[in-house]
Design an enzyme around this catalytic site. Structure first.
Site, mmCIF file in Angstrom:
data_model
loop_
_atom_site.group_PDB
_atom_site.id
_atom_site.type_symbol
_atom_site.label_atom_id
_atom_site.label_comp_id
_atom_site.label_asym_id
_atom_site.label_seq_id
_atom_site.Cartn_x
_atom_site.Cartn_y
_atom_site.Cartn_z
ATOM 1 N N HIS A 141 35.142 36.275 36.930
ATOM 2 C CA HIS A 141 35.290 37.053 38.175
ATOM 3 C C HIS A 141 34.269 38.204 38.243
ATOM 4 C CE1 HIS A 141 39.210 35.257 39.461
ATOM 5 N NE2 HIS A 141 39.321 35.039 38.172
ATOM 6 N N ASN B 23 44.944 34.680 42.671
ATOM 7 C CA ASN B 23 43.854 33.854 43.194
ATOM 8 C C ASN B 23 44.204 33.354 44.588
ATOM 9 O OD1 ASN B 23 42.146 33.970 40.959
ATOM 10 N ND2 ASN B 23 42.992 32.142 40.013
HETATM 11 FE FE1 HDD Z 1 42.116 36.172 34.785
HETATM 12 C C1 HDD Z 1 39.874 38.587 35.519
HETATM 13 C C2 HDD Z 1 42.942 35.929 38.132
HETATM 14 C C3 HDD Z 1 44.196 33.520 34.091
HETATM 15 C C4 HDD Z 1 41.578 36.624 31.513
HETATM 16 N N1 HDD Z 1 41.512 37.064 36.492
HETATM 17 C C5 HDD Z 1 40.579 38.058 36.577
HETATM 18 C C6 HDD Z 1 40.438 38.466 37.936
HETATM 19 C C7 HDD Z 1 41.290 37.712 38.680
HETATM 20 C C8 HDD Z 1 41.976 36.830 37.763
HETATM 21 C C9 HDD Z 1 41.496 37.765 40.168
HETATM 22 C C10 HDD Z 1 39.486 39.525 38.444
HETATM 23 C C11 HDD Z 1 40.122 40.866 38.452
HETATM 24 C C12 HDD Z 1 39.181 41.877 39.047
HETATM 25 O O1 HDD Z 1 38.871 41.754 40.230
HETATM 26 O O2 HDD Z 1 38.782 42.762 38.307
HETATM 27 N N2 HDD Z 1 43.267 34.913 35.899
HETATM 28 C C13 HDD Z 1 43.555 35.057 37.239
HETATM 29 C C14 HDD Z 1 44.616 34.146 37.584
HETATM 30 C C15 HDD Z 1 44.957 33.465 36.459
HETATM 31 C C16 HDD Z 1 44.121 33.949 35.394
HETATM 32 C C17 HDD Z 1 45.237 34.022 38.959
HETATM 33 C C18 HDD Z 1 46.005 32.414 36.266
HETATM 34 C C19 HDD Z 1 47.215 32.525 36.726
HETATM 35 N N3 HDD Z 1 42.742 35.213 33.122
HETATM 36 C C20 HDD Z 1 43.622 34.171 33.036
HETATM 37 C C21 HDD Z 1 43.894 33.870 31.645
HETATM 38 C C22 HDD Z 1 43.161 34.766 30.905
HETATM 39 C C23 HDD Z 1 42.448 35.593 31.849
HETATM 40 C C24 HDD Z 1 44.834 32.779 31.155
HETATM 41 C C25 HDD Z 1 43.056 34.923 29.424
HETATM 42 C C26 HDD Z 1 43.937 34.525 28.563
HETATM 43 N N4 HDD Z 1 40.873 37.337 33.713
HETATM 44 C C27 HDD Z 1 40.862 37.400 32.369
HETATM 45 C C28 HDD Z 1 39.965 38.485 31.823
HETATM 46 C C29 HDD Z 1 39.433 39.137 33.143
HETATM 47 C C30 HDD Z 1 40.069 38.299 34.207
HETATM 48 C C31 HDD Z 1 38.991 38.039 30.842
HETATM 49 C C32 HDD Z 1 37.936 39.320 33.252
HETATM 50 C C33 HDD Z 1 37.728 40.693 33.792
HETATM 51 C C34 HDD Z 1 39.025 41.301 33.770
HETATM 52 O O3 HDD Z 1 39.938 40.442 33.264
HETATM 53 O O4 HDD Z 1 39.279 42.438 34.119
HETATM 54 O O5 HDD Z 1 40.696 39.358 31.057
#
Ligand code: HDD
Length: 715
Positions: free
Chosen positions: A92, A165
């Protein structure tokens, strides 16, 4: 982009600007205005500088000599620049955000004690960041991808982050698989190709090897993954959360946002072209809508399952690859989210905002959804590497309620906490933890039994029923789009094992689908339906189910094509009507210097200066096209290949097209449709979305824009 047009509406936006929320007041307190003329350029330690353009050197007027290390200002400037970047989000990375407010029109007090979900008199400030998932920070907006929909609610009881999402399900069931699914989707490790695309071997290899991903990839191959605008897509919390009410009763919940404008998408060819023509399309669209006072709104809903009914469904309600069909669990719409203010600075707000799924407030809690539980670890962790240990103190992340604890120090600590103790309990006991009555967070006393094992429940093993449900629920055009999308993606996979296995996988959903895709991409033709189909459909999966009750053309971009000798009555009539209806008309002509109407002399000094010329801005940038008549104008346009292509391309992208007088036959010829005749006197929409009239039939043209854009995006 046509700033003149937007400028005229910006004043209106200013009038409509909401009163400053608690969060905005907070943010304003640390905002400084670079344009404030009373300031002078200073060093970071505050000393005014007389020259910020030349390094201090040993030099004279004839010769510029070596630079001196003693120039602190020079060194500071370069040093600050060298350290400007922080790591982009690991997923993202590309996003845009806005401030807004959340209001409730119905209390959910029967199921939750959360103030934000029960107090109908509150206006909760929010910051919403939209994003794509796979591309880097500088990638294009309109790629085929899931869109993030992350909301920070600055509630009076602390921040609640709902990190969702625009698709209600996910690729994997267990968070431990997240690095694999993302590695498979991101550019391949040897050559870092392709950027922001799932159309490559690794992604589809992963999809085949993880049958649990089947439901989600059907969504990503549908039009949902190429939204027309962030303002026109749904938002889903995806994971199953819990709510607890004042009586201590717990329910399972899913959160949903549905846009007021309906759910609309590009056609794929359009999305592909815009990715090159205007990589910031969605970013600008959101920004301009807010600047112009057309504040985007979403209805906020909850789907609730009481704890006692957890096991009553054929799927596991904690499995993030499953949605809760609305026939089984209706959505209760209880609130509204509005975005009404653009950020002042991208980095300090949109880039530094840090969401954590683990940020919940009293009355809202987690379930045992194994994806959610892993997320609760990951988000906090990633903010530490992205922003550092004191990330919660950054202005955009700071809660609007008091924060007090013994977490201290660390890099870049901002808050100064007075007092002689920093542990609990202490001899003063000045700040004891809150009781429940005082708003303390209550951990639900959940009974847990089980073995320690790397296992998940039996129901987690069924992967295809909802993939079929989704496909069955699509209209024919939407099904056709899914077939084309899979055809495109698998065409980009050059390893036969990848595309052959994938077409096989599709026969777990629908043999017809599998065969249509196999025909496009080659390989073996699937011969049997690999699973007995249930044949069911569900509502609100097809985008057609989201046509707003009153379709609107507000903020729709309409190109008005003219050339010298154009019909001024038709042009002015349509333009005025479009503006009055809140649409954004843009004048396009062969050149961006004055264009003269029929009968208007070039010496008159009048003429219309177009917003763009035909080469500068293509049809893909607009929702609809109108060609004003005029025989001389049409003669010019007929000789202009770009003009013909413009109209033909718009037609191919299923856009409403209007034409009056001599432009009718121009449009007809440009579209080159053998056997299709457009009535020259039509006052209603032609079956192909073309409105033609001998004179300017503005009302029917507007209807066409509304109806055709909504309905035929899918054809
Ligand atoms: Fe995630 C970012 C949505 C599963 C690990 N995720 C991130 C963002 C969104 C989502 C919208 C951007 C947030 C922003 O604008 O700063 N992610 C989801 C959704 C998931 C999902 C709807 C399933 C239901 N994500 C998911 C899993 C993991 C992550 C299973 C790790 C185990 N996601 C992350 C992250 C991020 C992220 C690596 C990257 C930047 C952040 O968190 O702030 O931790």
């Amino acid at each position: 982009m046509a700033s003149s047009i937007l400028a005229s509406v910006t004043d209106k936006a200013k009038d409509m600007m909401p009163e400053q929320s608690k969060k905005m007041a907070d943010v304003s307190a640390v905002t400084k205005d670079y344009n404030d003329k009373s300031n002078r350029i200073t060093s970071d330690y505050g000393v005014k500088q007389m020259n910020t353009d030349e390094w201090l050197k040993v030099s004279n007027e004839d010769r510029s000599g070596p630079m001196l290390l003693e120039d602190h200002h020079g060194r500071e400037k370069i040093h600050r620049f060298d350290h400007e970047r922080i790591p982009e989000r690991v997923v993202h990375a590309r996003g845009s955000a806005a401030f807004g407010k959340f209001t409730l029109f119905e209390s959910a007090g029967d199921v939750s004690s959360a103030g934000v979900l029960t107090d109908t008199s509150r206006e909760t400030p929010v910051f919403l960041r939209f994003s794509t998932v796979l591309g880097s920070r500088g990638s294009a907006d309109t790629v085929r991808d899931v869109r993030g929909f992350a909301v920070k609610f600055y509630t009076e009881e602390g921040n609640w982050d709902l990190v969702g999402n625009n698709i209600p399900v996910f690729f994997i069931q267990d968070a431990i698989k997240f690095p694999d699914v993302i590695h498979a989707g991101k550019p391949e490790p040897n050559n870092e190709v392709p950027q922001a695309q799932t159309a490559h071997n690794n992604f589809w290899d992963f999809q085949y090897l993880h049958p649990e991903a089947t439901h989600m990839f059907m969504w990503t191959q549908s039009d949902r993954s190429i939204p027309r605008s962030y303002r026109m897509m749904q938002g889903f919390g995806v994971n199953t959360f819990t709510l607890t009410n004042d009586k201590g009763e717990r329910s399972f919940v899913k959160f949903i946002f549905t846009p007021e404008l309906g759910v609309h998408s590009f056609v794929w060819d359009e999305a592909l072209k815009i990715a090159g023509q205007d990589p910031d399309f969605h970013r600008k669209d959101l920004w301009e809508a807010i600047e112009s006072g057309a504040f985007p709104k979403w209805k906020f809903g909850i789907q609730v399952i009481p704890e006692s009914k957890e096991d009553e469904f054929e799927f596991d309600i904690l499995d993030a690859t499953k949605l809760w069909p609305e026939e089984l669990v209706p959505i209760r719409y209880i609130g509204e989210l509005e975005l009404n203010r653009n950020p002042d600075e991208f980095f300090t707000q949109t880039e530094q905002v840090a969401f954590c799924t683990s940020h919940v407030v009293p009355g809202i809690g987690f379930s045992d959804d194994p994806l959610l539980q892993g997320r609760n670890f990951s988000y906090l962790d990633t903010q530490l590497s992205r922003l550092g240990v004191n990330f919660q103190e950054l202005p955009i992340n700071k809660p609007v309620c008091p924060v007090m604890n013994n977490n201290r120090d660390g890099a870049m600590r901002h808050t100064i906490t007075k007092g002689s103790v920093n542990y609990w309990p202490n001899r003063f006991s000045a700040v004891p933890p809150a009781t429940q009555a005082e708003g303390g967070y209550v951990d639900y006393p959940q009974k847990v039994v089980g073995m320690k094992a790397r296992l998940s429940s039996k129901k987690f093993k069924e992967h295809f029923n909802q993939a079929e449900l989704f496909y069955n629920s699509m209209s024919e055009p939407e099904k056709h789009h899914i077939i084309s999308a899979l055809g495109f993606e698998l065409d980009h996979c050059d390893d036969p094992i990848v595309y052959e296995r994938m077409t096989e996988r599709l026969s777990d959903i629908d043999l017809g689908l599998a065969q249509s895709v196999a025909e496009l991409v080659g390989g073996k033709m699937p011969q049997e339906q690999r699973r007995t189909q249930h044949g069911q459909k569900a509502k609100n999966l097809s985008q057609l189910d989201f046509m707003p009750a009153t379709p609107t053309i507000v903020t729709r971009r309409v190109a008005l094509i003219i050339a010298d000798g154009y019909d001024a009555t038709a042009y002015n009539g349509v333009k005025t009507a479009l503006k009055a209806a809140g649409a954004l008309p843009f004048t396009i002509a062969p050149r961006r210097s004055a264009i003269y109407a029929a009968g208007e002399s070039k010496d008159s000094g009048k003429g219309v200066v177009p917003d763009h010329h035909l080469e500068g801005m293509r049809s893909t940038m607009f929702d609809s096209v109108f060609v004003a008549g005029g025989s001389q104008a049409m003669e010019t346009l007929r000789k202009n290949g770009r003009a013909l292509h413009w109209v033909r391309e718009a037609f191919g992208h299923l856009k409403a097209i209007g034409a009056t007088g001599e432009a009718v036959s121009f449009v007809k010829d440009a579209c080159q449709l053998p056997g299709v005749s457009f009535s020259e006197n039509a006052t209603v929409v032609d079956s192909y979305g073309v409105v033609t009239a001998n004179q300017a039939q503005t009302v029917s043209f507007q209807e066409a824009v509304k109806m055709v854009k909504g309905a035929t995006d899918f054809l």
